[in-house]
Write an enzyme that holds these catalytic residues in place. Structure first.
Site, short mmCIF file in Angstrom:
data_model
loop_
_atom_site.label_atom_id
_atom_site.label_comp_id
_atom_site.label_asym_id
_atom_site.label_seq_id
_atom_site.Cartn_x
_atom_site.Cartn_y
_atom_site.Cartn_z
N GLY A 84 0.82 -1.21 0.00
CA GLY A 84 0.00 0.00 0.00
C GLY A 84 0.85 1.25 0.00
N SER A 96 1.39 3.50 -2.43
CA SER A 96 1.13 4.51 -3.45
C SER A 96 0.82 5.88 -2.86
CB SER A 96 0.00 4.06 -4.38
OG SER A 96 -1.19 3.85 -3.66
N ARG A 97 0.32 5.91 -1.62
CA ARG A 97 -0.10 7.20 -1.05
C ARG A 97 0.15 7.22 0.46
NH1 ARG A 97 -6.24 7.60 -2.73
NH2 ARG A 97 -6.12 5.48 -1.99
N VAL A 111 -3.12 -7.45 -1.72
CA VAL A 111 -2.57 -8.21 -0.59
C VAL A 111 -3.53 -9.29 -0.10
CG1 VAL A 111 -1.06 -6.35 0.21
CG2 VAL A 111 -3.39 -6.52 1.12
N TYR A 113 -12.44 -1.78 11.62
CA TYR A 113 -11.05 -1.32 11.55
C TYR A 113 -10.32 -1.60 12.87
CZ TYR A 113 -7.23 1.93 10.29
OH TYR A 113 -6.02 2.50 9.99
N ALA A 126 -11.03 -3.99 14.98
CA ALA A 126 -10.81 -5.44 15.03
C ALA A 126 -9.62 -5.84 14.19
CB ALA A 126 -12.07 -6.17 14.54
#
Length: 243
Positions: free
Chosen positions: A8, A10-11, A61, A154, A156
């Site tokens: 992840g 890219s940003r 992923v 999120y 969890a």
């Protein structure tokens, strides 16, 4: 050549971490992205603009077959390279009250964060075990430490990452592989751009959101030789939000 894989990347936090690892350690950076190739290319351009090296690596992923195909294929073409640093950063939010949460919002958040950690780490750790060397850094969140209303999915996911970090660290410590997590609070990024910063910063003792590069410096330290005796830890970086 020693490499770092940042999922992840890219940003936001992922980009800041990728850029910092290249700057501080001269690592060849594998910039993973799921869909936004243009943004991933911006990350790579920033790395190269600072004199670093890297390449793009596309996979989702949460999809085991995609992860294995991408990483095994890369390894076959790069026998002289070793992914010695893995940063599991990929994650999404799908906020909403639990009682009305669609099953897909639960599954997507858990699959990208938790299944993603399983897929990518299980592939990358095999070579680390053989070489008796490695740094695994998992990006958790204050949500996984204290829980946040409207973010049960999120919280969890990030709580699971924290528990997995502590367990895996114990399994691989004898092979000189460290496994740690960082738990950012509110950081200025794409993920927080829709939040009311003026209102939320009042609950932060430092009275401001953090910056992505502040988290990146912490990750870079954990990837360094200076952090060789730190493992199984979760380091909070949240401006004192519940100190």
């Amino acid at each position: 050549m020693n490499c770092a894989l940042v999922t992840g990347a890219s940003r936001g936090l992922g980009r800041a971490i990728a850029v910092q690892l290249a700057k501080d350690h001269g690592l060849h950076i594998l910039v993973n992205y799921a869909s936004n190739q243009a943004a991933a290319e911006e990350t790579l351009a920033e790395i190269q603009g600072n004199g670093g090296s890297g390449e793009l690596l596309h996979f989702n992923v949460q999809n085991r077959a995609e992860v294995d195909e991408a990483l095994n294929g890369w390894r076959e073409k790069n026998e002289d390279k070793f992914i010695g640093v893995l940063v599991n950063n990929a994650g999404i939010t799908r906020d909403g009250l639990f009682m009305w949460m669609p099953e897909k919002d639960w599954d997507d958040v858990l699959n990208i964060s938790v299944k993603g950690l399983y897929n990518v780490t299980q592939n990358a750790i095999q070579q680390m075990l053989r070489k008796r060397s490695g740094r695994i850094i998992n990006v958790a969140s204050v949500s996984g430490m204290k829980g946040v209303a409207g973010q049960t999915n999120y919280s969890a996911a990030k709580g699971a990452i924290i528990a997995a970090t502590k367990s895996l660290a114990q399994e691989v410590a004898k092979r000189k592989i460290t496994v740690n997590a960082v738990a950012p609070g509110f950081i200025t990024s794409d993920m927080t751009k829709d939040l009311n910063e003026d209102e939320l910063k009042q609950m932060i003792p430092m009275n401001r959101f953090g910056k992505a590069d502040e988290v990146a410096h912490l990750v870079s330290f954990l990837a360094s030789d200076k952090a060789a005796y730190i493992t199984g830890e979760v380091i909070n970086i949240n401006g004192g939000i519940y100190s």
